[in-house]
Design a protein around this motif. Structure first.
Motif, mmCIF file in Angstrom:
data_model
loop_
_atom_site.group_PDB
_atom_site.id
_atom_site.type_symbol
_atom_site.label_atom_id
_atom_site.label_comp_id
_atom_site.label_asym_id
_atom_site.label_seq_id
_atom_site.Cartn_x
_atom_site.Cartn_y
_atom_site.Cartn_z
ATOM 1 N N GLY A 54 0.840 -1.190 0.000
ATOM 2 C CA GLY A 54 0.000 0.000 0.000
ATOM 3 C C GLY A 54 0.874 1.238 0.000
ATOM 4 O O GLY A 54 2.098 1.146 0.150
ATOM 5 N N PRO A 55 0.298 2.409 -0.154
ATOM 6 C CA PRO A 55 1.092 3.637 -0.242
ATOM 7 C C PRO A 55 2.036 3.852 0.935
ATOM 8 O O PRO A 55 3.099 4.455 0.776
ATOM 9 C CB PRO A 55 0.020 4.735 -0.304
ATOM 10 N N GLY A 56 1.671 3.368 2.117
ATOM 11 C CA GLY A 56 2.514 3.564 3.293
ATOM 12 C C GLY A 56 3.821 2.812 3.260
ATOM 13 O O GLY A 56 4.695 3.051 4.110
ATOM 14 N N ASN A 57 3.983 1.920 2.299
ATOM 15 C CA ASN A 57 5.214 1.124 2.185
ATOM 16 C C ASN A 57 6.189 1.704 1.175
ATOM 17 O O ASN A 57 7.127 1.016 0.758
ATOM 18 C CB ASN A 57 4.876 -0.314 1.790
ATOM 19 N N PHE A 58 5.974 2.948 0.776
ATOM 20 C CA PHE A 58 6.806 3.560 -0.253
ATOM 21 C C PHE A 58 7.321 4.922 0.197
ATOM 22 O O PHE A 58 6.640 5.658 0.899
ATOM 23 C CB PHE A 58 6.023 3.704 -1.565
ATOM 24 N N LEU A 59 8.546 5.236 -0.224
ATOM 25 C CA LEU A 59 9.161 6.520 0.066
ATOM 26 C C LEU A 59 9.181 7.369 -1.198
ATOM 27 O O LEU A 59 9.462 6.862 -2.289
ATOM 28 C CB LEU A 59 10.602 6.352 0.541
ATOM 29 N N SER A 60 8.883 8.647 -1.058
ATOM 30 C CA SER A 60 8.914 9.581 -2.174
ATOM 31 C C SER A 60 8.796 10.983 -1.607
ATOM 32 O O SER A 60 8.241 11.172 -0.515
ATOM 33 C CB SER A 60 7.745 9.314 -3.134
ATOM 34 N N GLN A 61 9.327 11.968 -2.338
ATOM 35 C CA GLN A 61 9.112 13.340 -1.888
ATOM 36 C C GLN A 61 7.635 13.702 -1.938
ATOM 37 O O GLN A 61 7.186 14.597 -1.226
ATOM 38 C CB GLN A 61 9.939 14.308 -2.745
#
Length: 392
Positions: A54-61
């Motif tokens: 899900g989105p919480g498992n990803f890093l990005s600015q």
């Protein structure tokens, strides 16, 4: 030679995209075979996605950028695809899904999907020149000793990042993005072991145990592995994505172990035994020997007061270390950062100011956790671009 879409990179994202583009599609890669990172992943069994992606498992600015693609092509969509191709799989820890057999099954599945879609694949092909035209893009490539001229309406950058250069990683997507005016966020090695310049853990090489690694931003409870260069294992790789040079990390060697109560009970039954002997019932003996050289552990267990045991527990649960660095792109599983998401559409992955140019997979400033998340981003972003191209 004219194509509707040319995809640079025959990795996970590029092959996935090719299966959905429609029209005349060509996938180009400079490697000898497609999907080389897929082949070596997961110990040869490919951790192809994660049940909890899900989105919480990803890093990005921009942490919101990945939401659209992940929602429209989920881990369960890819699991369905795997099932339709008759590939058996199993779950390991923390929702990680692996092939029962070989990672080559995933590569073959993607090649079959590409073939069914009518996409061509050229390997051992080098891009020598690339420019924008009024109708799309013009390329010159070297293949089998020949310099060929190609043109296309849509160009997809799927060449990945800088991680594992021995597998052919070059950062080509970054160079092309800059050529067309797309911005870059800072890139660095991620999902990578920590190193210590003094070789302080050489004598512990090979020792592993469950641990909690943390800094001021996050923490991970997974296995810790000591190496001759420093620290590795899932907990270390995970934290490395959130670590900055010079920063101290905290290591809890007993995250789920009620060690104070256990040692106090053992003090009643085995008080004459050395503290180190009794501690080695709960922690690897080599680790206890090492720690005893740096932490007061003299005497028998019976000699230890509750205060002394509490002090020992405090040290074991908050061991502070400052890595000198990481092993870098040589062993990093992924590149943190990349092409700035501000210049891309989160729905289509198309460059906002360069019509027909798409960026997918690791080249984008979206980086997943360890455990199948980066493959899921490859599937989701590849699907997003492919379906957008097909719908034009």
């Amino acid at each position: 030679m004219t194509y509707d879409t040319i995809i640079l990179g025959a990795g996970a994202a590029g092959m996935m995209c090719a299966a959905y583009c429609g029209g005349r599609v060509l996938v180009i890669d400079h490697a000898k075979a497609p999907g080389e990172k897929i082949r070596i992943s997961g110990g040869g069994r490919c951790n192809f996605t994660n049940m909890y992606a899900g989105p919480g498992n990803f890093l990005s600015q921009n942490p919101h950028f990945c939401k659209s693609a992940l929602a429209r092509y989920t881990q369960w969509d890819f699991v369905d695809l795997v099932g339709r191709h008759g590939i058996a799989w199993h779950e390991k820890t923390l929702g990680q899904l692996f092939c029962d057999g070989s990672s080559k099954q995933i590569i073959q599945m993607l090649l079959d999907e590409m073939e069914q879609a009518g996409a061509e694949l050229w390997v051992q092909t080098e891009v020598k020149d690339l420019r924008k035209t009024e109708a799309g893009f013009a390329l010159k490539v070297d293949r089998e000793g020949l310099r060929l001229s190609l043109s296309c309406t849509n160009l997809v950058l799927a060449t990945g990042g800088k991680s594992i250069p021995k597998m052919g990683a070059t950062g080509l997507a970054y160079d092309i993005a800059k050529q067309f005016g797309l911005r870059m966020t800072e890139t660095r090695a991620a999902l990578v072991p920590f190193t210590f310049s003094d070789g302080k853990f050489k004598e512990l090489s090979g020792v592993s145990l469950p641990a909690r690694l943390s800094n001021d931003r996050t923490s991970f409870d997974e296995a810790l592995l000591f190496t001759h260069r420093g620290l590795s294992g899932p907990s270390v790789l995970q934290l490395s994505s959130y670590w900055h040079e010079g920063e101290t990390i905290r290591v809890n060697l007993i995250p789920d172990l009620p060690l104070f109560d256990l040692l106090r009970d053992q003090r009643q039954s085995s008080g004459r035994k050395a503290l180190t002997t009794e501690l080695a019932r709960h922690l690897p003996a080599r680790l206890v020997d090492y720690l005893s050289q740096h932490i007061p552990m003299q005497g028998n267990l019976a000699d230890q007061s509750d205060t002394a045991l509490s002090d020992l527990i405090a040290v074991l649960s908050n061991w502070q270390l400052t890595p000198s660095g990481t092993e870098g792109y040589r062993t990093a599983e992924v590149t943190l950062g990349g092409i700035d998401t501000e210049d891309l559409s989160s729905k289509t992955m198309e460059a906002r100011d360069v019509p027909g140019l798409y960026v997918i997979g690791e080249a984008v400033d979206v980086t997943g956790w360890l455990g199948g998340y980066n493959f899921q981003w490859a599937w989701s972003s590849g699907h997003a671009a492919g379906t957008a191209i097909a719908g034009r």
